[in-house]
Scaffold this motif. Structure first.
Motif, PDB file in Angstrom:
ATOM      1  N   PRO A  45       0.811  -1.193   0.000  1.00 45.09           N
ATOM      2  CA  PRO A  45       0.000   0.000   0.000  1.00 45.09           C
ATOM      3  C   PRO A  45       0.856   1.258   0.000  1.00 45.09           C
ATOM      4  CG  PRO A  45      -0.068  -1.096   2.132  1.00 45.09           C
ATOM      5  CD  PRO A  45       0.567  -2.033   1.173  1.00 45.09           C
ATOM      6  N   ALA A  46       0.422   2.216  -0.736  1.00 45.45           N
ATOM      7  CA  ALA A  46       1.175   3.455  -0.842  1.00 45.45           C
ATOM      8  C   ALA A  46       1.322   4.092   0.525  1.00 45.45           C
ATOM      9  CB  ALA A  46       0.463   4.424  -1.778  1.00 45.45           C
ATOM     10  N   ALA A  47       2.490   4.638   0.780  1.00 42.47           N
ATOM     11  CA  ALA A  47       2.721   5.332   2.043  1.00 42.47           C
ATOM     12  C   ALA A  47       2.593   6.821   1.794  1.00 42.47           C
ATOM     13  CB  ALA A  47       4.116   5.008   2.575  1.00 42.47           C
ATOM     14  N   PRO A  48       1.413   7.414   2.058  1.00 44.68           N
ATOM     15  CA  PRO A  48       1.223   8.827   1.789  1.00 44.68           C
ATOM     16  C   PRO A  48       2.082   9.665   2.711  1.00 44.68           C
ATOM     17  CG  PRO A  48      -0.618   7.934   3.032  1.00 44.68           C
ATOM     18  CD  PRO A  48       0.241   6.782   2.663  1.00 44.68           C
ATOM     19  N   ALA A  49       2.273  10.880   2.329  1.00 43.46           N
ATOM     20  CA  ALA A  49       3.023  11.787   3.178  1.00 43.46           C
ATOM     21  C   ALA A  49       2.292  11.956   4.493  1.00 43.46           C
ATOM     22  CB  ALA A  49       3.177  13.150   2.477  1.00 43.46           C
ATOM     23  N   GLY A  53      -2.720  18.530   9.346  1.00 43.89           N
ATOM     24  CA  GLY A  53      -3.919  19.161   9.859  1.00 43.89           C
ATOM     25  C   GLY A  53      -5.188  18.458   9.441  1.00 43.89           C
ATOM     26  N   LEU A  54      -6.179  19.227   8.958  1.00 40.86           N
ATOM     27  CA  LEU A  54      -7.492  18.705   8.638  1.00 40.86           C
ATOM     28  C   LEU A  54      -7.538  17.998   7.300  1.00 40.86           C
ATOM     29  CD1 LEU A  54      -9.708  21.665   9.904  1.00 40.86           C
ATOM     30  CD2 LEU A  54      -9.188  19.522  11.068  1.00 40.86           C
ATOM     31  N   SER A  55      -6.442  17.981   6.552  1.00 39.40           N
ATOM     32  CA  SER A  55      -6.435  17.283   5.269  1.00 39.40           C
ATOM     33  C   SER A  55      -6.345  15.771   5.454  1.00 39.40           C
ATOM     34  CB  SER A  55      -5.260  17.769   4.411  1.00 39.40           C
ATOM     35  OG  SER A  55      -4.028  17.425   5.041  1.00 39.40           O
ATOM     36  N   GLU A  56      -6.118  15.337   6.677  1.00 44.41           N
ATOM     37  CA  GLU A  56      -5.976  13.918   6.970  1.00 44.41           C
ATOM     38  C   GLU A  56      -7.307  13.199   6.791  1.00 44.41           C
ATOM     39  OE1 GLU A  56      -5.063  11.265  10.978  1.00 44.41           O
ATOM     40  OE2 GLU A  56      -4.640  13.409  10.908  1.00 44.41           O
ATOM     41  N   SER A  57      -7.263  12.022   6.138  1.00 48.46           N
ATOM     42  CA  SER A  57      -8.463  11.202   5.981  1.00 48.46           C
ATOM     43  C   SER A  57      -8.627  10.321   7.208  1.00 48.46           C
ATOM     44  CB  SER A  57      -8.369  10.343   4.725  1.00 48.46           C
ATOM     45  OG  SER A  57      -8.293  11.168   3.582  1.00 48.46           O
ATOM     46  N   VAL A  58      -9.869   9.973   7.521  1.00 49.93           N
ATOM     47  CA  VAL A  58     -10.180   9.202   8.713  1.00 49.93           C
ATOM     48  C   VAL A  58     -10.500   7.763   8.324  1.00 49.93           C
ATOM     49  CG1 VAL A  58     -11.741   8.958  10.673  1.00 49.93           C
ATOM     50  CG2 VAL A  58     -11.021  11.238   9.935  1.00 49.93           C
ATOM     51  N   ALA A  59      -9.789   6.813   8.922  1.00 53.42           N
ATOM     52  CA  ALA A  59     -10.078   5.395   8.712  1.00 53.42           C
ATOM     53  C   ALA A  59     -11.018   4.861   9.779  1.00 53.42           C
ATOM     54  CB  ALA A  59      -8.787   4.581   8.709  1.00 53.42           C
ATOM     55  N   ALA A  73      -2.190   2.750   6.527  1.00 51.54           N
ATOM     56  CA  ALA A  73      -1.263   2.341   5.476  1.00 51.54           C
ATOM     57  C   ALA A  73       0.093   1.954   6.062  1.00 51.54           C
ATOM     58  CB  ALA A  73      -1.096   3.459   4.452  1.00 51.54           C
ATOM     59  N   GLN A  74       0.548   2.721   7.064  1.00 53.16           N
ATOM     60  CA  GLN A  74       1.822   2.404   7.705  1.00 53.16           C
ATOM     61  C   GLN A  74       1.773   1.052   8.419  1.00 53.16           C
ATOM     62  OE1 GLN A  74       5.094   4.412   8.509  1.00 53.16           O
ATOM     63  NE2 GLN A  74       4.454   4.511   6.369  1.00 53.16           N
ATOM     64  N   ALA A  93      -7.009  -7.021   1.243  1.00 53.01           N
ATOM     65  CA  ALA A  93      -8.094  -6.684   2.162  1.00 53.01           C
ATOM     66  C   ALA A  93      -7.874  -7.335   3.527  1.00 53.01           C
ATOM     67  CB  ALA A  93      -9.433  -7.132   1.572  1.00 53.01           C
ATOM     68  N   GLN A  94      -7.278  -8.522   3.515  1.00 52.56           N
ATOM     69  CA  GLN A  94      -6.986  -9.205   4.773  1.00 52.56           C
ATOM     70  C   GLN A  94      -5.941  -8.436   5.573  1.00 52.56           C
ATOM     71  OE1 GLN A  94      -5.504 -13.182   4.211  1.00 52.56           O
ATOM     72  NE2 GLN A  94      -6.221 -13.885   6.201  1.00 52.56           N
ATOM     73  N   PHE A  95      -4.914  -7.925   4.899  1.00 55.68           N
ATOM     74  CA  PHE A  95      -3.927  -7.086   5.573  1.00 55.68           C
ATOM     75  C   PHE A  95      -4.595  -5.851   6.174  1.00 55.68           C
ATOM     76  CE2 PHE A  95      -0.591  -9.184   2.881  1.00 55.68           C
ATOM     77  CZ  PHE A  95       0.216  -9.591   3.925  1.00 55.68           C
ATOM     78  N   GLN A  96      -5.470  -5.227   5.412  1.00 52.60           N
ATOM     79  CA  GLN A  96      -6.123  -4.010   5.890  1.00 52.60           C
ATOM     80  C   GLN A  96      -6.985  -4.306   7.127  1.00 52.60           C
ATOM     81  OE1 GLN A  96      -8.273  -1.880   2.901  1.00 52.60           O
ATOM     82  NE2 GLN A  96      -9.109  -0.371   4.315  1.00 52.60           N
TER      83      GLN A  96
END
Length: 450
Positions: A45-49, A53-59, A73-74, A93-96
């Motif tokens: 999985p891509a490791a985003p920067a 702040g508020l630009s962070e997506s919520v899992a 992702a990390q 999907a299993q990893f996630q």
């Protein structure tokens, strides 16, 4: 957002992670049927920067604390590195799912520990210095310096902070559980004896040395998902993924912390479906997915041995020399002497010391022997007496003897000391407390996933 299903049945994880970069080759697993064709590998999985702040997506949100898509992702990258499994379109999907479950549990653990720190005004959560020591130990186990180990992680797109947060939760939680409950647990002598009796009874059955992975159907989203996930894990292990690393990261069994090592088991100790599979397997073989009531097992049979039918006894004796042609009065006098001694002796522990004070009586250790190999005069006593008991005086051509049974076991059974059994029972009780604690935390938490 949708409220997440409560996650239950997670295994208590050990502190030590699988060696992410070990050079040792994986064991050659056999399989009852040829594995399916290896799915095409995909990029991790891509490791985003790092989120800003508020630009962070919520899992997910755990009691108002956010788990970001960056965190997820990390953790997926760390899981892939430590499990030795090649990511594919089929198993990503299993990893996630595994990564998210671990992150949720760790958030709950650290929230609880912070609360306990405030209430009890004491330090519980591991410090950065302690985390650095853990990482140094992990690096040493991988024949690296700490800097080399961190660089290897970073080379795979894994920030050292991701590893530190996982270790922080594991070390702190284990320390808290042991500190809070360890001193209160008591394993009684009756429990140890009952365990010894069960082991002796089981020794006559076929025995299997196994490693296991258990996928909890409730935890992973249903039986179909568990069966699919098990098939994918088997396929990856057939391609070289180390069984212990897979067990540590994916198994919901209490043996996960030990790399799935369940040791020697006897027929009847596990689910009937597992017993049936073991009967058909050969040492070195990896099972197909084994569906049971609550989930799916993957079993690796390391060794197998037939059940023992012979009994081994450890004996001591106290004896008076007496010629074969001794008179009835001489036999009666010797019998009275040994019966007096029997009344003073409590068992194997003091037989020799008490016998030393009786003129003419010689005591000694006869060691271990299979009961069937004993002389007829001794065999009946060895068969009927229990450990710690003494026989009536036994007449032989050499004299008169009193036997003391020190221990009795099935031939071929593991020789496990009372201390080892006590330690095992203590660990099982502590693990059960930890699982119940986590279940209560999950049940009272607000857990939401996007």
């Amino acid at each position: 957002m949708n409220r997440a299903r409560k996650v239950t049945g997670l295994a208590a994880r050990g502190v030590v992670l699988a060696a992410a970069f070990a050079a040792a080759a994986a064991p050659p697993y056999a399989w009852a049927q040829a594995p399916a064709e290896q799915p095409a590998a995909v990029a991790a999985p891509a490791a985003p920067a790092a989120p800003q702040g508020l630009s962070e997506s919520v899992a997910a949100v755990v009691n108002d604390q956010i788990i970001s898509t960056y965190d997820l992702a990390q953790r997926m990258r760390l899981l892939i590195a430590t499990s030795g499994i090649q990511p594919t379109q089929q198993n990503i999907a299993q990893f996630q799912r595994e990564a998210l479950i671990s992150l949720v549990d760790e958030r709950l653990q650290l929230q609880e520990l912070r609360r306990q720190e405030r209430d009890q005004k004491m330090s519980i959560v591991a410090t950065d210095d302690e985390l650095n020591e853990e990482i140094a130990d992990m690096a040493k186990n991988n024949n690296m310096t700490a800097d080399q180990f961190v660089a290897s992680l970073q080379g795979q797109g894994i920030g050292v902070g991701t590893l530190k947060e996982q270790i922080r939760a594991q070390v702190s939680w284990q320390r808290w559980i042991r500190g809070r409950y360890g001193s209160r647990l008591r394993v009684g002598e009756d429990q140890v004896k009952a365990a010894q009796q069960r082991m002796e009874a089981a020794a006559s059955k076929p025995q299997y040395q196994i490693s296991e992975v258990f996928l909890d159907a409730n935890r992973v989203g249903g039986m179909e998902t568990a069966m699919t996930g098990a098939a994918q894990l088997i396929n990856q292990m057939q391609q070289g993924a180390p069984f212990p690393a897979v067990a540590r990261q994916f198994s919901a069994s209490a043996t996960a912390a030990n790399g799935g090592d369940a040791g020697w088991i006897s027929s009847g100790e596990m689910a009937p479906e597992v017993d049936a599979a073991l009967e058909q397997m050969r040492p070195g073989q990896l099972s197909q997915p084994i569906q049971v009531r609550d989930g799916v097992y993957i079993i690796y049979l390391r060794e197998k041995r037939s059940g023992a039918t012979a009994s081994v006894v450890n004996l001591k004796q106290a004896a008076l020399a007496l010629p074969q042609n001794a008179t009835a009065d001489q036999v009666a006098a010797a019998t009275a002497t040994l019966n007096t001694l029997r009344g003073q002796v409590t068992g194997c522990g003091d037989l020799e010391a008490k016998a030393a004070g009786v003129t003419g009586v010689v005591a000694g250790d006869l060691g271990e022997a299979e009961i069937k190999d004993l002389s007829p005069a001794f065999r009946q006593a060895a068969e009927t007496l229990q450990p710690g008991q003494l026989s009536e005086p036994i007449r032989t051509a050499a004299g008169l003897h009193v036997l003391a049974v020190c221990s009795k076991r099935a031939a071929g059974a593991e020789q496990v000391t009372a201390e080892q059994i006590e330690s095992r029972l203590f660990g099982q009780q502590l693990s059960m407390i930890a699982r119940r604690y986590m279940r209560d935390l999950r049940n009272s938490a607000t857990i939401e996933t996007k």
